[in-house]
Write an enzyme that holds these catalytic residues in place. Structure first.
Site, PDB file in Angstrom:
ATOM      1  N   CYS A 276       0.681  -1.154  -0.070  1.00 44.19           N
ATOM      2  CA  CYS A 276       0.089  -0.008   0.006  1.00 44.19           C
ATOM      3  C   CYS A 276       0.760   1.405  -0.027  1.00 44.19           C
ATOM      4  O   CYS A 276       0.816   2.228  -0.993  1.00 44.19           O
ATOM      5  CB  CYS A 276      -0.953  -0.044   1.229  1.00 44.19           C
ATOM      6  N   HIS A 324      -2.656   1.504   6.811  1.00 43.29           N
ATOM      7  CA  HIS A 324      -2.940   1.332   5.582  1.00 43.29           C
ATOM      8  C   HIS A 324      -3.083   2.752   4.761  1.00 43.29           C
ATOM      9  O   HIS A 324      -3.680   3.667   5.544  1.00 43.29           O
ATOM     10  CB  HIS A 324      -4.438   0.613   5.337  1.00 43.29           C
ATOM     11  N   HIS A 336      -5.911   1.745  -4.331  1.00 42.86           N
ATOM     12  CA  HIS A 336      -4.897   1.012  -3.102  1.00 42.86           C
ATOM     13  C   HIS A 336      -4.624  -0.064  -3.679  1.00 42.86           C
ATOM     14  O   HIS A 336      -5.186  -0.858  -4.312  1.00 42.86           O
ATOM     15  CB  HIS A 336      -5.560   1.299  -1.878  1.00 42.86           C
TER      16      HIS A 336
END
Length: 361
Positions: A276, A324, A336
């Protein structure tokens, strides 16, 4: 004699035998029933399995970010160590040149019968100890004092550099040990997730994979189709204008769209795969902006923005530990890299617990 005889045992009657056998069988059945109850392992529902898998993936991603941070520090320590070794080599070469010059002079003094300070320095088996024993420069009156001082300075500098390099070696070993620990943690979490998925029946696993495939298909669609296919979030950010063509934000968003469909690989920063924070770092790097490596450092790399001020290109962060990150693309959606086994995709902001946002440029 009859009074001392042992009384004869009366055999069990048929009814008594049947009663004893019945009780024994009942006891065995009861024990078996209790044993079966104590060892029963109720099978989790598909929803419970998916919830546990999601939890394990979240923990694996948190460990991945710790791995990324440790790797960044290990790389920095290795670069510093390389620099120290190169500087040590250069200074050692200069020191050897200076000592060689003093040795040549000493040979000349020896042939001329004059054994001065330079000779004793050059011939000493331990020049460092010899130089440390006396403040000879002030009292020797040796015309080569400047050369000797240069040698002494060179010895000190090389010694300090070697000491610093030894410290960097120790730091690097510690960081590599930390990397190995985070790597083992990630692999254990992913293995546990695979074990949980293995508990699903073939039909349940097929349904799970179908949902994943549907999400991947939506992610690999064109930008307009992907935006339409993504579920509408319960709470949208305020409508934000698209970044102007040629702006850094526009280039970062274009890079993120170009990465759609590429696999998630923990620790990866492209070009063929990403995690990520690796995706957001690479996207903004393509726009000429340098971001740090981890989620918990990227959130502080730009100006914080509230959710109702989001604009395309902003970094959006999730979970309480800031574990994240994605890139906002407008209309309440982001691009993402979700987790291992998935690909870079479009998703709604409301698909994960919100933590904050920042604007790199």
């Amino acid at each position: 004699m009859a009074s001392h005889r042992k009384p004869r045992q009366r055999p069990f009657s048929g009814g008594t035998v049947r009663t004893a056998a019945t009780l024994a069988l009942a006891g065995a059945a009861t024990a078996t029933a209790f044993e079966g109850t104590s060892q029963a392992d109720p099978r989790p529902t598909p929803a419970q399995v998916e919830a546990e898998v999601n939890r394990l993936y979240e923990e694996a991603e948190a460990a991945t970010e710790r791995y990324n941070g440790a790797k960044e520090q290990a790389d920095e320590a290795e670069r510093a160590l390389t620099g120290l070794r190169e500087e040590t080599a250069r200074k050692t070469d200069r020191l050897n040149t200076a000592r060689g010059a003093l040795g040549t002079l000493a040979a000349g003094q020896y042939r001329g019968g004059s054994l001065g300070t330079a000779v004793r320095l050059a011939l000493s088996s331990n020049p460092q100890e010899y130089l440390a024993q006396a403040a000879f420069i002030a009292r020797a009156g040796d015309r080569n004092a400047a050369g000797i001082t240069a040698v002494r300075r060179g010895l000190d500098e090389v010694g300090k550099l070697r000491s610093q390099a030894a410290g960097r070696v120790s730091d690097l070993r510690a960081k590599r040990d930390e990397l190995a620990g985070h790597k083992a943690e990630i692999q254990a979490k992913l293995a546990a997730a695979r074990q949980q998925l293995a508990r699903l029946t073939a039909e349940e696993r097929a349904a799970y994979e179908a949902r994943t495939a549907a999400a991947t298909a939506a992610a690999t669609a064109t930008p307009a189709a992907a935006s339409a296919a993504a579920p509408a979030p319960a709470r949208r950010a305020a409508s934000a204008p698209a970044p102007a063509d040629g702006s850094r934000a526009a280039r970062a968003v274009a890079f993120a769209y170009g990465a759609i469909g590429k696999p998630y690989v923990w620790g990866a920063t492209g070009p063929g795969s990403f995690d990520c924070s690796g995706l957001t770092q690479a996207a903004w790097r393509s726009a000429g902006v340098s971001l740090p490596r981890t989620t918990y450092t990227q959130i502080n790399a730009g100006r914080r923005v509230s959710r109702d001020q989001l604009a395309p290109g902003d970094l959006v962060f999730f979970y309480s530990g800031i574990t994240h990150v994605g890139m906002y693309i407008g209309n309440g959606q982001m691009i993402h890299a979700p987790r291992p086994g998935s690909t870079v995709r479009v998703a709604p902001l409301d698909s994960m617990p919100w933590a904050g946002a920042s604007r790199p440029a």
